[in-house]
Design an enzyme around this catalytic site. Structure first.
Site, PDB file in Angstrom:
ATOM      1  N   LYS A   1      20.315  48.865 -56.166  1.00  0.00           N
ATOM      2  CA  LYS A   1      20.220  49.232 -54.741  1.00  0.00           C
ATOM      3  C   LYS A   1      21.507  49.834 -54.168  1.00  0.00           C
ATOM      4  CE  LYS A   1      16.578  46.050 -53.372  1.00  0.00           C
ATOM      5  NZ  LYS A   1      16.079  45.134 -52.363  1.00  0.00           N
TER       6      LYS A   1
ATOM      7  N   ASP B   1      13.943  47.281 -46.465  1.00  0.00           N
ATOM      8  CA  ASP B   1      13.942  45.814 -46.535  1.00  0.00           C
ATOM      9  C   ASP B   1      14.174  45.209 -45.147  1.00  0.00           C
ATOM     10  OD1 ASP B   1      13.568  45.565 -49.300  1.00  0.00           O
ATOM     11  OD2 ASP B   1      15.717  45.807 -49.694  1.00  0.00           O
TER      12      ASP B   1
END
Ligand code: ATR
Length: 289
Positions: A72, A108
């Site tokens: 990420k 997210d």
């Protein structure tokens, strides 16, 4: 599910490990429900192949990708463009095809926001406690600071890591966040109630009997507890919250909505709450099956 043909567009998730991802359940079912000619697969990508994987995905005309652990942060250097929120968070979980490469987003945190909205939990002006000081905790702190939380406490086993995040957020919004050691949770004002976000991997399968704070007196301060862990569906943290009379929510809805928001970015379509709920049922089936 749709028939795969010559016009089928490919999406996927890259990670390591990636075999147990629930994301194909989210996206293949969304494509089926919305009638999109899309297929979503999981791609195991090792660190040393990350850049090649992104270039290859672009060359193969992939519509987009999700990015999971451990890529990420490192994926950012492989991007053509980045959304400002993802840049501030420093982590990207969604790549959307653009001219000459991919644009990175973080869904997210918007996913967590949408889950909280769904659950009727509003942190406007509220005192919020974050447990943990890893990448997820940092992202949660940034999201809360940007969205009108009253005051944030970040509690971590290793205090310097919590202090680093607090320094960074306070430089951006002065006086917003206080760092504490986990062991110092007793110093929190007991006349108040807090929204608590459990942002560590503690309690995740197979260590289901663990919670980052075991002391029941801590849970008397909790108004609503969010766990980012979704396996098991009811974590020890959630049980401790509920035993103290607080609301408690699993990370499964955050996972649902991060996927829903990614799908919306890829297709330009809006996913209704009704359809999101259908996907949630599919995720529950997949987890129980
Ligand atoms: P991520 O980037 O996914 O958030 P991470 O950077 O590995 O993952 O962070 C994990 C977090 O879980 C950290 O806050 C870690 O605490 P330390 O900074 O003290 O290591 C926390 N954590 C992991 N295991 C823990 C445990 N057994 N007790 C308390 N905290 C724990």
């Amino acid at each position: 599910m749709n028939e795969i043909g010559g016009k089928t567009r490919v999406l996927g998730v890259i990670g390591n490990p990636v075999e147990h991802t629930v994301s194909p359940v989210i996206h293949n079912n969304l494509a089926g429900i919305l009638g999109d000619d899309i297929v979503y697969a999981a791609f195991h990508v090792m660190n040393e192949n990350l850049e090649d994987a992104i270039k290859g995905a672009y060359a193969l005309d992939l519509l987009g990708l999700n990015v999971t652990v451990p890529h990420k942060e490192n994926v950012i250097k492989c991007l053509k463009d980045i959304d400002p929120l993802a840049e501030r968070i420093g982590a990207v979980n969604t790549l959307v095809r653009c001219e000459g490469g991919f644009k990175g987003y973080n869904t997210d945190m918007p996913g967590l926001l949408r889950a909280m909205k769904h659950d009727g939990v509003c942190f406007d002006g509220e005192e919020v406690i974050i447990l943990g000081a890893g990448g997820v905790a940092r992202a949660v702190a940034m999201m809360l600071a940007e969205n009108n939380a009253g005051h944030i406490y970040i509690l971590n086993r290793t205090l310097p890591k919590a202090l680093d995040i607090a320094d960074e957020i306070n430089a951006y919004k002065q006086g917003m966040i206080t760092a504490l050691s986990l062991d110092d949770h007793g110093s929190l004002d007991k006349s108040r109630k807090y929204i608590v976000i459990q942002a560590t991997s503690v309690g995740m399968h197979p260590n289901t009997e663990a919670a980052v704070i075991e002391d029941p007196s801590f849970y008397e301060l909790v108004k609503a507890g969010y766990d980012i862990v979704f396996n098991p569906l009811v974590t020890k943290f959630m049980k401790l919250c509920r035993e103290a009379g607080a609301l408690a929510f699993s990370g499964l809805r955050m996972l649902l909505y991060q996927g829903v928001i990614a799908y919306e970015l890829w297709t330009g379509k809006e996913v209704s709450e009704e359809n999101a709920e259908k996907i949630y049922e599919k995720m529950l089936e997949a987890m129980n099956g």
